[in-house]
Design an enzyme around this catalytic site. Structure first.
Site, PDB file in Angstrom:
ATOM      1  CG  MET A   1      -1.270  -1.049   1.101  1.00 56.38           C
ATOM      2  SD  MET A   1      -3.217  -1.712   0.287  1.00 56.38           S
ATOM      3  CE  MET A   1      -3.834  -0.013   0.623  1.00 56.38           C
ATOM      4  CB  CYS A   2       0.221   4.399  -1.828  1.00 56.61           C
ATOM      5  SG  CYS A   2       0.892   3.169  -3.496  1.00 56.61           S
TER       6      CYS A   2
END
Length: 281
Positions: A1-2
């Site tokens: 995930m960012c």
């Protein structure tokens, strides 16, 4: 995930302190090695810096950390690729024009079936579900409001309903700005803090850096920072709940759903001596 980072301020403010913490998560204290980007608004224009390399090793990121660009609205992102190759066109944030304004967008999460989202005037350049969702949002906005609306709070309330649709097909944490407003929408992880006088000290979680904002501010300064995870270890951050959104204008929360607004009303009602520690960027 960012991971996401945003700022809304009532005066032009640099984001060097928060940005320094975020950049360490791009390959050093975190796994987000697949690029980073940041957009600063200045008047009607903007400056964007992007690099598909890890932010903790990026000379461009080092330049941004050491060059205090002042802005009232900032959107930043570090990437851990899950849709699309690691390259510049897939690096957030993305910017497009609508109603004679530049809109900037960054997304954290994964969407399923995003290929089926129709594209009209706004087209994707890269391969990410994020850019596809951004174009879909803008097309829907333009279809509903062919001309610049007078009531921008109504516009962002409509954007929140579009975000609800996207949340139905995956994880959709998002930051969006037109340079005046900064909009935050949460599916699972998103926090913010609003800093105002009396200012104090704050220490980064990811870097051995402490700042005394009392030395950097005036009593009238108000700055809100939005991040996927809290960036400081000695401040109280408010966690957005799933499906919750918050709209900032010049540092202040001006709209959102009931939980967010209740938090702001509660914080403002407390005596100053009992208020959470608050500070600048």
């Amino acid at each position: 995930m960012c991971e996401l980072l945003g700022m809304s301020a009532n005066v032009p403010t640099d984001i060097c302190f928060s940005f320094t913490g975020l950049m360490q998560r791009g390959g050093n204290t975190g796994p987000h090695r697949d690029g980073w980007g940041i957009t600063f608004y200045e008047g009607k224009g903007f400056r964007t810096f992007k690099d598909p390399n890890p932010s903790c090793e990026s000379k461009i990121a080092e330049l941004v950390q050491n060059y205090p660009i002042k802005s009232r609205a900032v959107i930043s992102h570090i990437r851990q690729a899950n849709r699309g190759a690691v390259n510049l066109e897939n690096t957030h944030p993305f910017t497009r024009e609508l109603w004679g304004r530049y809109w900037t967008f960054a997304h954290n999460g994964q969407l399923s079936g995003y290929q089926d989202l129709p594209e009209l005037r706004h087209r994707s350049v890269g391969e990410t579900d994020s850019e596809k969702a951004f174009c879909w949002l803008l097309d829907n906005l333009e279809n509903r409001y062919p001309e610049l609306p007078q009531d921008m709070v109504e516009v962002f309330n409509y954007i929140a309903t579009l975000c609800d649709e996207l949340r139905d097909i995956g994880v959709f944490n998002m930051l969006l700005s037109d340079g005046e407003y900064v909009f935050a929408y949460c599916t699972n992880h998103l926090y913010y803090i609003t800093r105002r006088a009396p200012f104090g000290e704050a220490s980064l979680i990811d870097e051995d850096v402490t700042i005394n904002f009392q030395e950097e501010t005036t009593p009238n300064d108000v700055v809100s920072i939005i991040a996927t995870q809290p960036l400081t270890e000695d401040e109280v951050w408010y966690r957005l709940k799933p499906g919750e959104f918050t709209l900032f204008q010049f540092g202040e929360v001006i709209s959102g759903n009931s939980n967010s607004l209740a938090h702001v009303a509660f914080a403002e009602a407390k005596p100053r001596s009992q208020a959470p520690t608050q500070a600048l960027d």
